[in-house]
Design a protein around this motif. Structure first.
Motif, PDB file in Angstrom:
ATOM      1  N   ILE A  11       0.843  -1.202   0.000  1.00  0.00           N
ATOM      2  CA  ILE A  11       0.000   0.000   0.000  1.00  0.00           C
ATOM      3  C   ILE A  11       0.873   1.245   0.000  1.00  0.00           C
ATOM      4  CG2 ILE A  11      -1.602   1.338   1.434  1.00  0.00           C
ATOM      5  CD1 ILE A  11      -2.930  -1.364   2.155  1.00  0.00           C
ATOM      6  N   ALA A  12       1.970   1.217   0.734  1.00  0.00           N
ATOM      7  CA  ALA A  12       2.913   2.345   0.709  1.00  0.00           C
ATOM      8  C   ALA A  12       3.447   2.554  -0.706  1.00  0.00           C
ATOM      9  CB  ALA A  12       4.062   2.093   1.688  1.00  0.00           C
ATOM     10  N   ILE A  16       3.090   5.843  -3.048  1.00  0.00           N
ATOM     11  CA  ILE A  16       4.287   6.469  -3.615  1.00  0.00           C
ATOM     12  C   ILE A  16       4.136   6.615  -5.126  1.00  0.00           C
ATOM     13  CG2 ILE A  16       6.748   6.084  -4.103  1.00  0.00           C
ATOM     14  CD1 ILE A  16       6.904   4.773  -1.285  1.00  0.00           C
ATOM     15  N   GLY A  17       3.677   5.544  -5.786  1.00  0.00           N
ATOM     16  CA  GLY A  17       3.463   5.620  -7.228  1.00  0.00           C
ATOM     17  C   GLY A  17       2.435   6.669  -7.598  1.00  0.00           C
ATOM     18  N   TYR A  18       1.368   6.763  -6.802  1.00  0.00           N
ATOM     19  CA  TYR A  18       0.332   7.754  -7.080  1.00  0.00           C
ATOM     20  C   TYR A  18       0.873   9.167  -6.952  1.00  0.00           C
ATOM     21  CZ  TYR A  18      -3.843  10.599  -6.464  1.00  0.00           C
ATOM     22  OH  TYR A  18      -4.805  11.583  -6.580  1.00  0.00           O
ATOM     23  N   PHE A  19       1.587   9.453  -5.880  1.00  0.00           N
ATOM     24  CA  PHE A  19       2.096  10.805  -5.683  1.00  0.00           C
ATOM     25  C   PHE A  19       3.190  11.154  -6.695  1.00  0.00           C
ATOM     26  CE2 PHE A  19       0.665  10.532  -1.046  1.00  0.00           C
ATOM     27  CZ  PHE A  19      -0.504  11.222  -1.314  1.00  0.00           C
ATOM     28  N   PRO A  51      -2.460  12.425 -22.409  1.00  0.00           N
ATOM     29  CA  PRO A  51      -2.531  10.976 -22.625  1.00  0.00           C
ATOM     30  C   PRO A  51      -2.338  10.141 -21.355  1.00  0.00           C
ATOM     31  CG  PRO A  51      -0.943  12.058 -24.106  1.00  0.00           C
ATOM     32  CD  PRO A  51      -1.257  13.012 -23.009  1.00  0.00           C
ATOM     33  N   VAL A  52      -1.931  10.768 -20.239  1.00  0.00           N
ATOM     34  CA  VAL A  52      -1.508   9.950 -19.091  1.00  0.00           C
ATOM     35  C   VAL A  52      -2.238  10.248 -17.794  1.00  0.00           C
ATOM     36  CG1 VAL A  52       0.809   9.627 -20.049  1.00  0.00           C
ATOM     37  CG2 VAL A  52       0.385  11.570 -18.523  1.00  0.00           C
ATOM     38  N   TRP A  53      -2.951  11.389 -17.684  1.00  0.00           N
ATOM     39  CA  TRP A  53      -3.484  11.757 -16.376  1.00  0.00           C
ATOM     40  C   TRP A  53      -4.471  10.725 -15.837  1.00  0.00           C
ATOM     41  CZ3 TRP A  53      -8.662  12.265 -15.542  1.00  0.00           C
ATOM     42  CH2 TRP A  53      -9.478  12.437 -16.655  1.00  0.00           C
ATOM     43  N   ASP A  54      -5.318  10.165 -16.702  1.00  0.00           N
ATOM     44  CA  ASP A  54      -6.307   9.197 -16.222  1.00  0.00           C
ATOM     45  C   ASP A  54      -5.649   7.891 -15.797  1.00  0.00           C
ATOM     46  OD1 ASP A  54      -5.613   8.794 -18.837  1.00  0.00           O
ATOM     47  OD2 ASP A  54      -7.624   8.362 -19.567  1.00  0.00           O
ATOM     48  N   GLY A  55      -4.575   7.503 -16.487  1.00  0.00           N
ATOM     49  CA  GLY A  55      -3.829   6.324 -16.057  1.00  0.00           C
ATOM     50  C   GLY A  55      -3.159   6.521 -14.717  1.00  0.00           C
ATOM     51  N   ASN A  56      -2.700   7.738 -14.458  1.00  0.00           N
ATOM     52  CA  ASN A  56      -2.072   8.029 -13.164  1.00  0.00           C
ATOM     53  C   ASN A  56      -3.048   7.841 -12.010  1.00  0.00           C
ATOM     54  OD1 ASN A  56       0.208   8.718 -14.607  1.00  0.00           O
ATOM     55  ND2 ASN A  56      -0.124  10.921 -14.460  1.00  0.00           N
ATOM     56  N   GLU A  57      -4.330   8.131 -12.249  1.00  0.00           N
ATOM     57  CA  GLU A  57      -5.324   8.011 -11.184  1.00  0.00           C
ATOM     58  C   GLU A  57      -5.645   6.560 -10.841  1.00  0.00           C
ATOM     59  OE1 GLU A  57      -8.725  10.400 -12.048  1.00  0.00           O
ATOM     60  OE2 GLU A  57      -7.630  12.293 -11.741  1.00  0.00           O
ATOM     61  N   VAL A  58      -5.249   5.625 -11.706  1.00  0.00           N
ATOM     62  CA  VAL A  58      -5.441   4.209 -11.399  1.00  0.00           C
ATOM     63  C   VAL A  58      -4.704   3.832 -10.115  1.00  0.00           C
ATOM     64  CG1 VAL A  58      -4.913   1.863 -12.211  1.00  0.00           C
ATOM     65  CG2 VAL A  58      -5.860   3.558 -13.787  1.00  0.00           C
ATOM     66  N   TRP A  59      -3.581   4.493  -9.861  1.00  0.00           N
ATOM     67  CA  TRP A  59      -2.817   4.202  -8.647  1.00  0.00           C
ATOM     68  C   TRP A  59      -3.608   4.559  -7.393  1.00  0.00           C
ATOM     69  CZ3 TRP A  59       2.251   2.166  -8.385  1.00  0.00           C
ATOM     70  CH2 TRP A  59       2.831   1.903  -9.641  1.00  0.00           C
ATOM     71  N   LEU A  60      -4.394   5.622  -7.459  1.00  0.00           N
ATOM     72  CA  LEU A  60      -5.243   5.985  -6.321  1.00  0.00           C
ATOM     73  C   LEU A  60      -6.329   4.940  -6.105  1.00  0.00           C
ATOM     74  CD1 LEU A  60      -6.301   7.912  -4.141  1.00  0.00           C
ATOM     75  CD2 LEU A  60      -7.537   9.138  -5.940  1.00  0.00           C
ATOM     76  N   LEU A  61      -6.974   4.514  -7.188  1.00  0.00           N
ATOM     77  CA  LEU A  61      -8.005   3.483  -7.073  1.00  0.00           C
ATOM     78  C   LEU A  61      -7.420   2.199  -6.507  1.00  0.00           C
ATOM     79  CD1 LEU A  61      -9.801   4.014 -10.515  1.00  0.00           C
ATOM     80  CD2 LEU A  61     -10.495   4.891  -8.287  1.00  0.00           C
ATOM     81  N   SER A  62      -6.217   1.855  -6.942  1.00  0.00           N
ATOM     82  CA  SER A  62      -5.561   0.640  -6.438  1.00  0.00           C
ATOM     83  C   SER A  62      -5.221   0.772  -4.962  1.00  0.00           C
ATOM     84  CB  SER A  62      -4.296   0.345  -7.241  1.00  0.00           C
ATOM     85  OG  SER A  62      -4.595   0.154  -8.603  1.00  0.00           O
ATOM     86  N   ALA A  63      -4.722   1.946  -4.553  1.00  0.00           N
ATOM     87  CA  ALA A  63      -4.380   2.160  -3.149  1.00  0.00           C
ATOM     88  C   ALA A  63      -5.618   2.100  -2.267  1.00  0.00           C
ATOM     89  CB  ALA A  63      -3.674   3.503  -2.984  1.00  0.00           C
ATOM     90  N   GLY A  64      -6.700   2.745  -2.704  1.00  0.00           N
ATOM     91  CA  GLY A  64      -7.940   2.701  -1.932  1.00  0.00           C
ATOM     92  C   GLY A  64      -8.522   1.310  -1.868  1.00  0.00           C
ATOM     93  N   LEU A 311       3.484  -2.659 -17.239  1.00  0.00           N
ATOM     94  CA  LEU A 311       3.924  -2.737 -18.631  1.00  0.00           C
ATOM     95  C   LEU A 311       3.079  -1.827 -19.521  1.00  0.00           C
ATOM     96  CD1 LEU A 311       4.613  -6.555 -19.042  1.00  0.00           C
ATOM     97  CD2 LEU A 311       6.294  -4.713 -19.201  1.00  0.00           C
ATOM     98  N   TYR A 312       1.776  -1.842 -19.318  1.00  0.00           N
ATOM     99  CA  TYR A 312       0.893  -1.022 -20.152  1.00  0.00           C
ATOM    100  C   TYR A 312       1.152   0.458 -19.922  1.00  0.00           C
ATOM    101  CZ  TYR A 312      -3.259   1.248 -21.958  1.00  0.00           C
ATOM    102  OH  TYR A 312      -4.107   2.084 -22.638  1.00  0.00           O
ATOM    103  N   GLN A 313       1.286   0.854 -18.658  1.00  0.00           N
ATOM    104  CA  GLN A 313       1.496   2.279 -18.384  1.00  0.00           C
ATOM    105  C   GLN A 313       2.866   2.732 -18.880  1.00  0.00           C
ATOM    106  OE1 GLN A 313       0.678   3.482 -14.329  1.00  0.00           O
ATOM    107  NE2 GLN A 313       0.056   5.500 -15.037  1.00  0.00           N
ATOM    108  N   SER A 314       3.874   1.892 -18.753  1.00  0.00           N
ATOM    109  CA  SER A 314       5.201   2.234 -19.280  1.00  0.00           C
ATOM    110  C   SER A 314       5.160   2.410 -20.794  1.00  0.00           C
ATOM    111  CB  SER A 314       6.209   1.137 -18.907  1.00  0.00           C
ATOM    112  OG  SER A 314       6.314   0.998 -17.511  1.00  0.00           O
TER     113      SER A 314
END
Length: 334
Positions: A11-12, A16-19, A51-64, A311-314
């Motif tokens: 979770i940490a 970290i990935g989200y921030f 092209p990337v902002w919505d993918g970045n928010e996936v990290w928040l959904l995953s953390a929650g 892999l997909y996000q990279s």
């Protein structure tokens, strides 16, 4: 190390990935007011993260989601006690996403200006409130013997947490300015570097005060190492930015975020949410976790899905790696 310890670490890592990722696009959103001088420049800034902002928010959904599944008691206490600030963050993220999509749907000046204002405020507010929220989690809040939050929203607005909010706001803005310098060409690239220097100096002052306060209050040797890395990386980010090495500067600003957030989680462990009323009422990785069977199933699922997501996000970042400028902005077609 038991599974509940492993999931605390995971979770940490998700936070970290989200921030790291959402941090720079929050910063770019703030810079639409601070850096852009006209509408084409605002479009350049928005296009750098388009092209990337919505993918970045996936990290928040995953953390929650991971917190809900792995530590349901932590999730319940956190989301009930921090209901108002988390609701403001959620609303901001929704409005911000709508603003990105709808801003260019109509040509009227007022229409586009209103959505651009929404992008600015809905980037600034979460960038600040996440720091306030994590400042309170580390500091401790009013949790009773039933592991329920018994304070109010005003208890969350203490000096330490507000300082944490200012640190995340300025750090994300600096991270975003360095990202803009890395992703653009022409005059906006030069001005982004200059602004990054000014914001970075302010960030250094605020971050040093916040991290020192955290270390003196709750730190140990591991958190001290993380603090030193964070400070050194921020200095390196400022130096490489002055030298015009945007790639290195962005990498070092990212290391700053990674080390600073790691320090907060290091000072937190083995607690997940300390009680300021009585240490015996702290939520810990033990009393807040799910059953071992649940954690085992989650571990298998995470082990399969996480590499695919990475892999997909990279690949997405690789595809959209080129710089852009105002010369690449065409007239909108409605």
């Amino acid at each position: 190390m038991q599974l509940h310890d492993v999931w605390f670490v995971l979770i940490a890592v998700l936070w970290i990935g989200y921030f790291f990722l959402e941090g720079f696009d929050f910063g770019v959103g703030v810079l639409t007011k601070l850096l852009a001088r006209n509408r084409p420049e605002k479009r350049v800034l928005i296009n750098t993260i388009g092209p990337v902002w919505d993918g970045n928010e996936v990290w928040l959904l995953s953390a929650g989601g991971a917190t809900f599944a792995a530590f349901p008691e932590w999730y319940a206490t956190l989301f009930s006690g921090f209901y108002l600030p988390l609701l403001l963050i959620l609303v901001s993220l929704i409005v911000r996403g709508v603003a990105f999509e709808y801003r260019a749907k109509r040509p009227e000046e007022k229409w586009q200006r209103n959505w651009e204002n929404a992008i600015f405020w809905c980037s600034l507010l979460p960038a600040f409130l996440w720091g306030v929220a994590f400042g309170n989690i580390v500091r401790g809040v009013k949790i009773d013997q039933d592991f329920e939050y018994v304070g109010n929203v005003w208890d969350l607005l203490n000096v330490y947490a507000l300082l944490g909010g200012l640190v995340t706001l300025t750090l994300f803005t600096f991270h975003g300015a360095v990202f803009v310098a890395l992703k653009t060409v022409g005059d906006i690239r030069v001005r982004a570097r200059r602004l990054a220097t000014r914001v970075g100096l302010l960030t250094a002052v605020l971050a040093l005060g916040f991290l020192l306060w955290t270390q003196l209050d709750k730190g140990d040797t591991a958190s001290l190492v993380a603090m030193v890395v964070a400070v050194a990386a921020l200095v390196a980010a400022l130096g490489t930015n002055l030298a015009g090495r945007e790639g290195w500067s962005f990498a070092f600003s990212g290391v700053t975020i990674i080390a600073a957030v790691s320090m907060l989680f290091l000072t937190l462990f083995p607690n997940v949410m300390p009680s300021s009323l009585d240490p015996a009422w702290n939520l810990t990785v033990t009393n807040a976790s799910s059953t071992p069977y649940t954690l085992k199933i989650m571990t298998w699922c995470a082990g399969i899905a996480t590499p695919l997501v990475l892999l997909y996000q990279s690949w997405t970042y690789w595809v959209f790696r080129k710089r852009i400028g105002t010369q690449h902005i065409s007239d909108p077609v409605h």
